[in-house]
Design an enzyme around this catalytic site. Sequence first.
Site, PDB file in Angstrom:
ATOM      1  N   ASN A  10      37.659  10.969 -19.314  1.00 18.97           N
ATOM      2  CA  ASN A  10      36.651  10.013 -18.838  1.00 18.97           C
ATOM      3  C   ASN A  10      36.257   9.122 -20.014  1.00 18.97           C
ATOM      4  O   ASN A  10      35.496   9.535 -20.878  1.00 18.97           O
ATOM      5  CB  ASN A  10      35.427  10.787 -18.309  1.00 18.97           C
ATOM      6  CG  ASN A  10      34.314   9.841 -17.881  1.00 18.97           C
ATOM      7  OD1 ASN A  10      34.526   8.633 -17.726  1.00 18.97           O
ATOM      8  ND2 ASN A  10      33.124  10.388 -17.672  1.00 18.97           N
ATOM      9  N   LYS A  12      34.456   6.607 -19.918  1.00 18.35           N
ATOM     10  CA  LYS A  12      33.133   5.991 -19.684  1.00 18.35           C
ATOM     11  C   LYS A  12      33.213   4.490 -19.988  1.00 18.35           C
ATOM     12  O   LYS A  12      34.257   3.882 -19.778  1.00 18.35           O
ATOM     13  CB  LYS A  12      32.056   6.674 -20.523  1.00 18.35           C
ATOM     14  CG  LYS A  12      32.086   8.181 -20.420  1.00 18.35           C
ATOM     15  CD  LYS A  12      30.823   8.793 -20.959  1.00 18.35           C
ATOM     16  CE  LYS A  12      31.007  10.285 -21.089  1.00 18.35           C
ATOM     17  NZ  LYS A  12      29.760  11.000 -21.173  1.00 18.35           N
ATOM     18  N   HIS A  99      29.471  11.742 -11.231  1.00 18.94           N
ATOM     19  CA  HIS A  99      29.211  12.098 -12.642  1.00 18.94           C
ATOM     20  C   HIS A  99      27.698  12.105 -12.873  1.00 18.94           C
ATOM     21  O   HIS A  99      26.972  11.308 -12.264  1.00 18.94           O
ATOM     22  CB  HIS A  99      29.907  11.078 -13.556  1.00 18.94           C
ATOM     23  CG  HIS A  99      29.913  11.515 -14.992  1.00 18.94           C
ATOM     24  ND1 HIS A  99      28.826  11.355 -15.806  1.00 18.94           N
ATOM     25  CD2 HIS A  99      30.867  12.129 -15.740  1.00 18.94           C
ATOM     26  CE1 HIS A  99      29.112  11.840 -17.011  1.00 18.94           C
ATOM     27  NE2 HIS A  99      30.353  12.330 -16.994  1.00 18.94           N
ATOM     28  N   GLU A 101      25.978  10.898 -15.084  1.00 20.33           N
ATOM     29  CA  GLU A 101      25.428   9.587 -15.479  1.00 20.33           C
ATOM     30  C   GLU A 101      25.242   8.690 -14.253  1.00 20.33           C
ATOM     31  O   GLU A 101      24.325   7.872 -14.215  1.00 20.33           O
ATOM     32  CB  GLU A 101      26.356   8.941 -16.526  1.00 20.33           C
ATOM     33  CG  GLU A 101      26.232   9.662 -17.865  1.00 20.33           C
ATOM     34  CD  GLU A 101      27.500   9.675 -18.708  1.00 20.33           C
ATOM     35  OE1 GLU A 101      28.395   8.853 -18.472  1.00 20.33           O
ATOM     36  OE2 GLU A 101      27.580  10.534 -19.604  1.00 20.33           O
ATOM     37  N   GLU A 171      29.930  20.302 -15.010  1.00 19.12           N
ATOM     38  CA  GLU A 171      29.501  19.722 -16.282  1.00 19.12           C
ATOM     39  C   GLU A 171      28.001  19.943 -16.467  1.00 19.12           C
ATOM     40  O   GLU A 171      27.183  19.207 -15.884  1.00 19.12           O
ATOM     41  CB  GLU A 171      29.776  18.220 -16.293  1.00 19.12           C
ATOM     42  CG  GLU A 171      31.224  17.860 -16.103  1.00 19.12           C
ATOM     43  CD  GLU A 171      31.509  16.469 -16.672  1.00 19.12           C
ATOM     44  OE1 GLU A 171      32.336  16.384 -17.591  1.00 19.12           O
ATOM     45  OE2 GLU A 171      30.900  15.489 -16.213  1.00 19.12           O
ATOM     46  N   GLY A 177      28.274  15.033 -24.036  1.00 15.41           N
ATOM     47  CA  GLY A 177      28.090  14.102 -25.148  1.00 15.41           C
ATOM     48  C   GLY A 177      27.106  14.574 -26.196  1.00 15.41           C
ATOM     49  O   GLY A 177      26.656  13.793 -27.037  1.00 15.41           O
ATOM     50  N   SER A 216      31.375  18.352 -23.961  1.00 19.80           N
ATOM     51  CA  SER A 216      31.708  18.511 -25.375  1.00 19.80           C
ATOM     52  C   SER A 216      32.946  19.389 -25.618  1.00 19.80           C
ATOM     53  O   SER A 216      32.998  20.156 -26.580  1.00 19.80           O
ATOM     54  CB  SER A 216      30.503  19.033 -26.163  1.00 19.80           C
ATOM     55  OG  SER A 216      29.436  18.104 -26.076  1.00 19.80           O
TER      56      SER A 216
END
Length: 256
Positions: A10, A12, A99, A101, A171, A177, A216
């Site tokens: 990904n 992003k 996701h 986000e 996740e 991140g 991560s």
Amino acid sequence: MARRAIVAANWKMNGDLALVDTMVSGLKSIKLQENVNVVICPSSPYLSALVVKAKAEKLNAAISIGAQNVSEHKNGAFTGEISTQMLQELSVKFVIIGHSERRSCYKETSTQIAHKVNAALIAGLTPILCIGESEAERATEQTETVLAAQLQPVIDEVGIEKFIDVVIAYEPVWAIGTGKTASSEMAQDTHQFIRQFLAQANESVAAKVPLLYGGSVNASNCEELFAQADIDGGLIGGASLQAEQFKIICSAAKGK
Ligand code: PEP
């Protein structure tokens, strides 16, 4: 081998045309283990370039291209959105949906996410459905309730049988991140819960759904994570922007 492994990148809102070139050149020489798929999900402006480059360089057929999002609508007045048909036309095979986000920054709800998964499946795209709990939810022991609440609307909308064509990425939001990876034991326990939750609806489908861990993952921790019984690969953010590190992660994945 019952279950394939998948390593999905990904990018992003990162990367550029130079990364498209570097990644395709880097992946040309990759040796994947049996029953492994790799999926590269760049920002949408680079999908086309990546498809063209992958074809020109005759990348391993186990390497596919994915999008990071898709609209639940077919077409029409939805400025800025991308339809399933557009992705199909570009030979995109996978799409990341839900996701964290998208859930937090763009307020996508589990109901909307279920509509997106349904639209993707109808179009023959493989959804990579992301679920995960926040740090506060983990601390207050709500992880399983949160994951169930994220999964159930999708099961209700598409039907459990369709999950045979769905990939789930677990996740934990606090691990994305941040450099804080879930321990392999914690990740395995949660993946096992997800598989058992699906099994309540259909045991044989649950046994076949690839469950990816994301948060991560890097070249140093991927092997231990991927060795867990219910972890079938990973959804990789930061480390997927570096071809050499990403190759190590892809090579660690193995079908189960
Ligand atoms: C992600 O973006 O889905 C992700 C897991 O990011 P990172 O690997 O950087 O934590």
